[in-house]
Write a protein that holds these residues in place. Structure first.
Motif, PDB file in Angstrom:
ATOM      1  N   ILE A   1       1.212  -1.298  -0.475  1.00  0.00           N
ATOM      2  CA  ILE A   1      -0.019   0.160  -0.503  1.00  0.00           C
ATOM      3  C   ILE A   1       0.989   1.570   0.254  1.00  0.00           C
TER       4      ILE A   1
ATOM      5  N   VAL B   1       0.654   4.028  -3.476  1.00  0.00           N
ATOM      6  CA  VAL B   1      -0.768   5.217  -3.268  1.00  0.00           C
ATOM      7  C   VAL B   1       0.649   5.989  -3.113  1.00  0.00           C
TER       8      VAL B   1
ATOM      9  N   TRP C   1      -4.727  12.827   5.677  1.00  0.00           N
ATOM     10  CA  TRP C   1      -4.058  11.102   5.275  1.00  0.00           C
ATOM     11  C   TRP C   1      -2.907  10.682   5.802  1.00  0.00           C
TER      12      TRP C   1
ATOM     13  N   TYR D   1      -1.145   7.366   6.452  1.00  0.00           N
ATOM     14  CA  TYR D   1      -0.295   7.028   5.680  1.00  0.00           C
ATOM     15  C   TYR D   1       1.022   6.468   5.988  1.00  0.00           C
TER      16      TYR D   1
END
Length: 103
Positions: A48, A52, A61, A65
């Motif tokens: 991920i 991303v 976020w 993250y």
């Protein structure tokens, strides 16, 4: 090979050896079905974080993250850190304009 190159190779070999010795030791501390779960979580979080792009500074976020990146062991010379060319003190560095330099 120069002394600096030999020293770098030796340091990298020691790091790889340490990691390959510690990871099985850590996984042996978990009961059998859980070591697969822990490994899967690390792999998924690493995937991920690599797929991303990082959120902009100040985004809600940013903390999730960073958490997913840390769990996925996505730090140091990780591919997305190199690809983004992020300078921690100045933010993201954009591509340079070499076709029309301003004089």
């Amino acid at each position: 090979m120069t002394d600096t190159t030999k020293k770098t190779v030796a340091v990298n070999a020691a790091k790889i050896g340490g990691i390959t010795a510690v990871v099985p030791l850590l996984f042996s501390a978990f009961p059998e079905p859980w070591s697969s779960v822990v490994a899967s979580v690390i792999i998924v979080c690493g995937g991920i974080a690599a797929a991303v792009p990082a959120p902009p500074v100040g985004s809600k976020w940013t903390l999730p993250y960073k958490l997913v990146s840390a769990i996925g062991l996505n730090f140091g010379w990780a591919v997305n850190h190199l690809g983004a060319r992020v300078n921690a003190s100045q933010g993201a560095i954009g591509p340079t304009n070499t076709t029309n330099p301003k004089n």
